[in-house]
Write an enzyme that holds these catalytic residues in place. Structure first.
Site, short mmCIF file in Angstrom:
data_model
loop_
_atom_site.label_atom_id
_atom_site.label_comp_id
_atom_site.label_asym_id
_atom_site.label_seq_id
_atom_site.Cartn_x
_atom_site.Cartn_y
_atom_site.Cartn_z
N SER A 294 11.70 -7.84 17.88
CA SER A 294 12.70 -6.92 17.88
C SER A 294 12.21 -5.73 18.36
CB SER A 294 13.36 -7.00 16.40
OG SER A 294 12.76 -6.21 15.23
N ASN B 267 9.20 -8.12 3.94
CA ASN B 267 8.74 -6.67 4.96
C ASN B 267 10.10 -6.05 5.50
OD1 ASN B 267 8.91 -8.56 6.66
ND2 ASN B 267 6.94 -8.07 7.66
N LYS C 27 8.01 6.70 18.13
CA LYS C 27 7.37 6.10 19.34
C LYS C 27 8.13 5.96 20.67
CE LYS C 27 4.92 3.22 16.08
NZ LYS C 27 4.57 1.94 15.57
N GLU D 53 0.72 -1.10 -0.03
CA GLU D 53 -0.01 -0.13 0.00
C GLU D 53 1.08 1.16 -0.05
OE1 GLU D 53 -3.50 1.21 2.79
OE2 GLU D 53 -3.23 -1.04 3.05
N ALA D 54 0.32 2.22 -0.66
CA ALA D 54 1.11 3.38 -0.88
C ALA D 54 1.20 4.12 0.69
CB ALA D 54 0.65 4.46 -1.60
N HIS E 22 19.49 4.66 18.45
CA HIS E 22 19.80 3.86 17.23
C HIS E 22 18.27 3.91 16.63
CE1 HIS E 22 20.12 0.41 15.11
NE2 HIS E 22 19.32 -0.28 15.55
N SER F 116 20.23 -6.01 18.66
CA SER F 116 19.57 -7.34 18.89
C SER F 116 20.35 -8.27 19.59
CB SER F 116 18.91 -7.77 17.54
OG SER F 116 18.08 -6.69 17.22
N CYS G 121 23.51 -3.99 16.26
CA CYS G 121 23.98 -2.79 16.05
C CYS G 121 24.92 -2.16 17.12
CB CYS G 121 22.49 -1.85 15.66
SG CYS G 121 21.72 -2.65 14.42
N GLU H 152 28.68 -5.62 12.28
CA GLU H 152 28.10 -6.80 12.41
C GLU H 152 28.14 -7.63 10.96
OE1 GLU H 152 23.74 -7.08 12.19
OE2 GLU H 152 23.61 -5.00 13.14
N THR I 11 13.85 -1.57 5.44
CA THR I 11 14.67 -0.95 6.61
C THR I 11 16.20 -1.26 6.55
OG1 THR I 11 14.35 -3.10 8.00
CG2 THR I 11 12.54 -1.34 7.92
N ASN J 180 18.78 2.43 7.82
CA ASN J 180 19.40 1.89 9.07
C ASN J 180 20.91 1.30 8.85
OD1 ASN J 180 20.17 0.63 11.38
ND2 ASN J 180 18.66 -0.87 11.23
N1 ACO Z 1 0.27 4.42 5.15
C1 ACO Z 1 0.53 4.59 6.32
N2 ACO Z 1 1.00 3.55 7.16
C2 ACO Z 1 0.97 2.47 6.75
C3 ACO Z 1 0.37 1.93 5.40
C4 ACO Z 1 -0.28 2.95 4.51
N3 ACO Z 1 -0.63 2.50 3.29
N4 ACO Z 1 0.23 0.65 5.57
C5 ACO Z 1 0.85 0.25 6.79
N5 ACO Z 1 1.19 1.38 7.29
C6 ACO Z 1 1.91 1.39 8.65
C7 ACO Z 1 1.31 0.53 9.59
O1 ACO Z 1 0.15 0.92 10.37
C8 ACO Z 1 2.46 0.22 10.79
O2 ACO Z 1 2.51 1.35 11.47
P1 ACO Z 1 2.33 1.28 13.13
O3 ACO Z 1 3.10 0.16 13.68
O4 ACO Z 1 2.54 2.40 13.67
O5 ACO Z 1 0.89 0.83 13.15
C9 ACO Z 1 3.84 0.62 9.80
O6 ACO Z 1 3.26 1.06 8.61
C10 ACO Z 1 4.45 -0.87 9.37
O7 ACO Z 1 3.54 -1.45 9.05
P2 ACO Z 1 3.62 -3.16 9.59
O8 ACO Z 1 2.48 -4.03 8.94
O9 ACO Z 1 3.72 -3.29 10.95
O10 ACO Z 1 5.05 -3.59 9.15
P3 ACO Z 1 5.58 -4.91 8.85
O11 ACO Z 1 5.22 -5.93 9.97
O12 ACO Z 1 5.16 -5.62 7.41
O13 ACO Z 1 7.15 -4.72 8.71
C11 ACO Z 1 8.88 -4.34 10.26
C12 ACO Z 1 7.76 -3.71 9.81
C13 ACO Z 1 8.44 -5.51 11.19
C14 ACO Z 1 9.82 -3.17 11.22
C15 ACO Z 1 9.81 -4.90 9.27
O14 ACO Z 1 10.08 -3.92 8.54
C16 ACO Z 1 11.19 -5.61 9.86
O15 ACO Z 1 11.07 -6.61 10.18
N6 ACO Z 1 12.37 -4.84 9.87
C17 ACO Z 1 13.48 -5.23 10.45
C18 ACO Z 1 13.51 -5.32 11.98
C19 ACO Z 1 13.86 -4.03 12.76
O16 ACO Z 1 14.15 -3.11 12.09
N7 ACO Z 1 13.60 -3.84 14.01
C20 ACO Z 1 13.94 -2.87 14.74
C21 ACO Z 1 14.81 -3.34 16.08
S1 ACO Z 1 16.20 -4.30 15.76
C22 ACO Z 1 17.17 -3.67 14.53
O17 ACO Z 1 17.62 -2.43 14.67
C23 ACO Z 1 17.52 -4.42 13.26
#
Ligand code: ACO
Length: 457
Positions: free
Chosen positions: A208, A154, A260, A30-31, A251, A365, A116, A82, A158, A331
């Site tokens: 995570s 997904n 958040k 989704e956009a 970080h 992590s 990290c 890492e 990032t 990141n």
């Molecule tokens: N418009 C606006 N916002 C949207 C839309 C849209 N069309 N679609 C989704 N969103 C929002 C969601 O509501 C969500 O926001 P919220 O959590 O504030 O409600 C956000 O976008 C992300 O959507 P999710 O469905 O939660 O995303 P998903 O689960 O597919 O992936 C995640 C996100 C888990 C962060 C993934 O990218 C990931 O695994 N990244 C690597 C791990 C990571 O970075 N972890 C952080 C700490 S550890 C480290 O540093 C590596």
């Protein structure tokens, strides 16, 4: 030695990026998911002819050249990363090539790895060395670098890549505040890299995020307790709150998580305040959350929304200026928080920074996390160490603008090529010199015995 901390800071990021909005379309999500949802604008990435060694070579040489330092003046150099391409040989040893002509081989320090967090561990080590009986009067250099890439899916938006080098020594414009550190470490499988033949991690994204926020709560609690006990010894009896940080850097896996996190810190303050005014001011309307327990709220959208809204102004003032590199390059893993520091310095005036306390939260992590703080020197006069540090980073936005935009399908192809050639012996890696900034080191060849050769553009 007095006022041990960061004297100079050098940033390297790749000369090419993808636009997150285009990546949304290409991935068929989704956009707005990557841009508004994760808070990401662009993502930097490397072709196959850049690796962790080349990134670190580039940033260390830049630090020394731009700072007009002599290679002899460095007595310690360590790397937090890492991005492991060799299970035995440290990146640090590759960097010793830069010292070759000077004849200086008396350089302590080696690589440190835990997701990290390695850069922060290295910074703590470097500062400890300067403050110790082992110090020989020379500078320490801390290098953090990583190529953050995820499998398709997904987590891919990032990613990011880059390296940061910091010069550490006494009389610094950014002083590591003594005794003010809160650490939280525990065993978790939130993000790890058990498959040594792949660059990609195994990641449980939602776990995570919970681990990150829990570590933030714990580190802030310990940090606050130590700050309050320092004050008590000085005869001051009052609670530590977010007001005591002029700026807060984190970080940054993606920018939305940081916004958040500011809300999360406000929740911590709110719960620690004996009688908060919920009729007016900062905590207005938050009465329904008075009874919540931190550990029950990691997945509560209600709590998240309420405290994100309440902390919006705090975020805008204390944290938003630090997210330039994170939103436009992604990141970088170990350098992520130090990129936030560089962004904050690049987008503030020395006068605005002078005398302030910068709170810093580092997370890796697995997991290892610390909150600590930097005290900025009072002297912001032209030519002061602070003024020099700030002006040295002023071109960061222009450098980001100078990168080349790459279409998502080309980015995906380059990722594919990295997968295919990662850890391949006897080959010349794919990639064009035209896609590198001047002065960038790059990998020219991996020979039949996996020995790597580099050249500088
Ligand atoms: N418009 C606006 N916002 C949207 C839309 C849209 N069309 N679609 C989704 N969103 C929002 C969601 O509501 C969500 O926001 P919220 O959590 O504030 O409600 C956000 O976008 C992300 O959507 P999710 O469905 O939660 O995303 P998903 O689960 O597919 O992936 C995640 C996100 C888990 C962060 C993934 O990218 C990931 O695994 N990244 C690597 C791990 C990571 O970075 N972890 C952080 C700490 S550890 C480290 O540093 C590596």
């Amino acid at each position: 030695p007095k006022d041990v901390g960061i004297l100079a800071l050098e940033v390297y990021f790749p000369a090419q990026y993808v636009e997150q909005e285009e990546l949304e379309r290409y991935d068929g999500v989704e956009a707005g998911k990557y841009t508004r949802g994760l808070g990401q604008q662009q993502m930097g990435f490397c072709a196959a002819h850049e690796d962790i060694n080349s990134l670190c070579l580039t940033v260390v040489q830049r630090l020394v050249e731009r700072g007009r330092l002599s290679w002899d003046s460095i007595g310690r150099l360590e790397v937090g990363t890492e991005t492991v391409i060799d299970k035995s040989k440290a990146v640090k040893t590759v960097l010793m090539q830069l010292f070759h002509d000077s004849g200086n081989t008396d350089v302590e320090g080696i690589d440190t790895t835990n997701a990290c967090y390695g850069g922060t561990a290295s910074l703590f080590n470097a500062a400890a060395w300067v403050e110790s009986s082992a110090w020989d009067g020379r500078y320490a250099v801390v290098v953090c670098g990583d190529i953050a890439v995820y499998a398709t899916g997904n987590a891919r938006p990032t990613g990011g890549a880059g390296a940061i080098a910091m010069l550490v020594g006494p009389n610094a414009p950014l002083v590591l505040e003594r005794g003010l550190r809160g650490t939280h470490m525990e065993h978790a499988y939130d993000f790890y890299k058990p498959d040594l033949s792949s660059e990609y991690p195994v990641v449980d994204g939602q776990l995570s995020i919970q681990c990150y926020l829990r570590a933030l709560d714990r580190c802030y609690a310990v940090y606050r307790r130590k700050a309050e006990s320092q004050w008590q010894q000085a005869g001051i009896q009052r609670p530590f709150t977010l007001d005591d940080f002029k700026f807060i850097i984190f970080h940054t896996p993606f920018c939305k998580l940081v916004q958040k996190s500011v809300g999360r810190l406000l929740l911590n303050d709110f719960l620690a305040t004996p009688n908060p005014d919920t009729a007016a001011g900062l905590y207005k309307g938050l009465q329904p959350f008075r009874g919540v327990k931190l550990e029950d709220t990691y997945t509560s959208k209600e709590v998240e929304k309420a405290f994100q809204a309440a902390s919006q102004e705090i975020f805008n003032q204390k944290t938003k200026p630090s997210l330039l590199l994170s939103s436009r390059n992604g990141n970088m893993y170990t350098p992520s928080m130090y990129g936030c520091l560089a962004s904050l310095l690049a987008q503030s005036s020395a006068r605005d920074l002078a005398g302030s306390r910068i709170g810093a939260f580092s997370y890796g992590s697995g997991l290892a996390a610390s909150m600590f703080s930097l005290r900025v020197s009072q002297d912001a006069s032209p030519g002061s160490p602070l003024d020099k540090l700030v002006s040295s980073l002023a071109d960061l936005p222009a450098r980001l603008d100078a990168r080349k935009r790459v279409a998502p399908q080309d980015f995906a192809e380059i990722m594919k090529r990295r997968e295919e050639t990662h850890h391949l012996a006897d080959h010349a890696p794919h990639g064009s010199q035209a896609d590198l900034f001047p002065g960038t080191w790059y990998l020219t060849r991996v020979d039949a015995k996996y020995r790597r050769e580099y050249a500088r553009k």
